[in-house]
Scaffold this active site. Structure first.
Site, PDB file in Angstrom:
ATOM      1  CG  ASP A 142      -1.463   7.660   0.647  1.00  0.00           C
ATOM      2  OD1 ASP A 142      -0.362   7.977   0.156  1.00  0.00           O
ATOM      3  OD2 ASP A 142      -2.541   7.966   0.115  1.00  0.00           O
TER       4      ASP A 142
ATOM      5  CG  ASP B 192      -2.963   8.037   5.390  1.00  0.00           C
ATOM      6  OD1 ASP B 192      -3.300   8.781   4.450  1.00  0.00           O
ATOM      7  OD2 ASP B 192      -3.636   7.068   5.766  1.00  0.00           O
TER       8      ASP B 192
ATOM      9  CG  ASP C  91      -6.811  12.563   9.366  1.00  0.00           C
ATOM     10  OD1 ASP C  91      -6.580  11.345   9.193  1.00  0.00           O
ATOM     11  OD2 ASP C  91      -6.752  13.116  10.482  1.00  0.00           O
TER      12      ASP C  91
ATOM     13  NE  ARG D 257     -13.161  10.724  -1.473  1.00  0.00           N
ATOM     14  CZ  ARG D 257     -14.236  10.260  -0.849  1.00  0.00           C
ATOM     15  NH1 ARG D 257     -15.271  11.055  -0.638  1.00  0.00           N
ATOM     16  NH2 ARG D 257     -14.292   9.012  -0.443  1.00  0.00           N
TER      17      ARG D 257
ATOM     18  CB  CYS E  88     -10.200  -1.304  -9.050  1.00  0.00           C
ATOM     19  SG  CYS E  88     -11.011   0.258  -9.418  1.00  0.00           S
TER      20      CYS E  88
ATOM     21  CG  ASP F 132      -1.782   1.200   1.361  1.00  0.00           C
ATOM     22  OD1 ASP F 132      -2.430   1.550   0.356  1.00  0.00           O
ATOM     23  OD2 ASP F 132      -1.839   1.801   2.452  1.00  0.00           O
TER      24      ASP F 132
ATOM     25  CG  ASP G  42      -1.903   2.129   6.598  1.00  0.00           C
ATOM     26  OD1 ASP G  42      -2.330   1.756   5.478  1.00  0.00           O
ATOM     27  OD2 ASP G  42      -2.071   3.277   7.035  1.00  0.00           O
TER      28      ASP G  42
ATOM     29  CG  HIS H  56     -13.637   3.980  -9.079  1.00  0.00           C
ATOM     30  ND1 HIS H  56     -12.873   2.912  -9.508  1.00  0.00           N
ATOM     31  CD2 HIS H  56     -14.052   4.631 -10.189  1.00  0.00           C
ATOM     32  CE1 HIS H  56     -12.846   2.904 -10.837  1.00  0.00           C
ATOM     33  NE2 HIS H  56     -13.550   3.935 -11.272  1.00  0.00           N
TER      34      HIS H  56
ATOM     35  CD  GLN I 118      -3.867   7.779  -3.933  1.00  0.00           C
ATOM     36  OE1 GLN I 118      -4.067   8.987  -3.794  1.00  0.00           O
ATOM     37  NE2 GLN I 118      -3.202   7.063  -3.028  1.00  0.00           N
TER      38      GLN I 118
END
Length: 190
Positions: free
Chosen positions: A14, A20, A22, A62, A104, A12, A136, A96, A57
């Site tokens: 982030d 990472d 928020d 967004r 995915c 992975d 994580d 998505h 992602q």
């Protein structure tokens, strides 16, 4: 590009390789590697491992960042890896949101199936049998375990909260961070 299953690792991004956030990692300036993560990738590369990244992602759909921003983030990661002698072999991402109900977005196994096809790991029902997946969060691990991957939780990023919640896939190994995972793997303790 068919290689032995022991020579592929899925990470992975982030919370595993970089800090990472928020509010999403939206630019190359916001992409900050975690201590030891770049060294870990280089050590794994030098031991003959190919590194594939599988990352959700949703910030793309967004509108928080563009595909060009995402490419700039990944370019920065590659540039910072070079002095250590490391590199990323491939990056698979899902743009998505959960509401899209795509195949995915982790924990769905779609990205893992794409990785299996890319690396020709299609010789059994468990496409990624034994291949380490390092994440994580529970969704990272479930996506790989669905195809037979061996799950490894790092305690960086959301890792401590994930461990505290419980419900990890059976056999999940826990590591302080990506460098601890790499050192354990290379010492043949995984």
């Amino acid at each position: 590009m068919s290689t032995g299953s022991s020579k592929l690792i899925i990470l992975d991004r982030d919370g595993v390789i970089n800090e990472d956030r928020d509010n999403y990692v939206k630019s190359a300036d916001e992409w900050v590697p975690l201590p030891g993560s770049l060294e870990a990738i280089a050590l794994l590369n030098q031991a003959g491992y190919q590194i594939a990244i599988a990352t959700n992602q949703s910030g793309l759909s967004r509108g928080y960042f563009t595909i060009n921003d995402l490419h700039a983030i990944h370019s920065k990661m590659e540039v910072l890896l070079k002095p250590f002698g490391g590199h990323i072999d491939s990056i698979f991402f899902c743009p998505h949101q959960d509401a899209h109900q795509c195949e995915c977005r982790k924990p769905a196994p779609g990205l893992m199936k794409e990785i299996a096809l890319r690396y020709k790991k299609i010789n059994s029902a468990e496409l990624l049998a034994g291949i380490p997946i390092v994440g994580d969060s529970l969704r990272d691990l479930l996506a790989g375990v669905a195809l037979g991957a061996a799950s490894h939780l790092v305690l960086t990023g959301k890792g401590q909260k994930t461990m505290a919640k419980g419900g990890l896939p059976e056999g999940t190994q826990i590591h302080a961070d990506l460098l601890a995972f790499a050192n354990t793997l290379l010492e043949n303790k995984v």
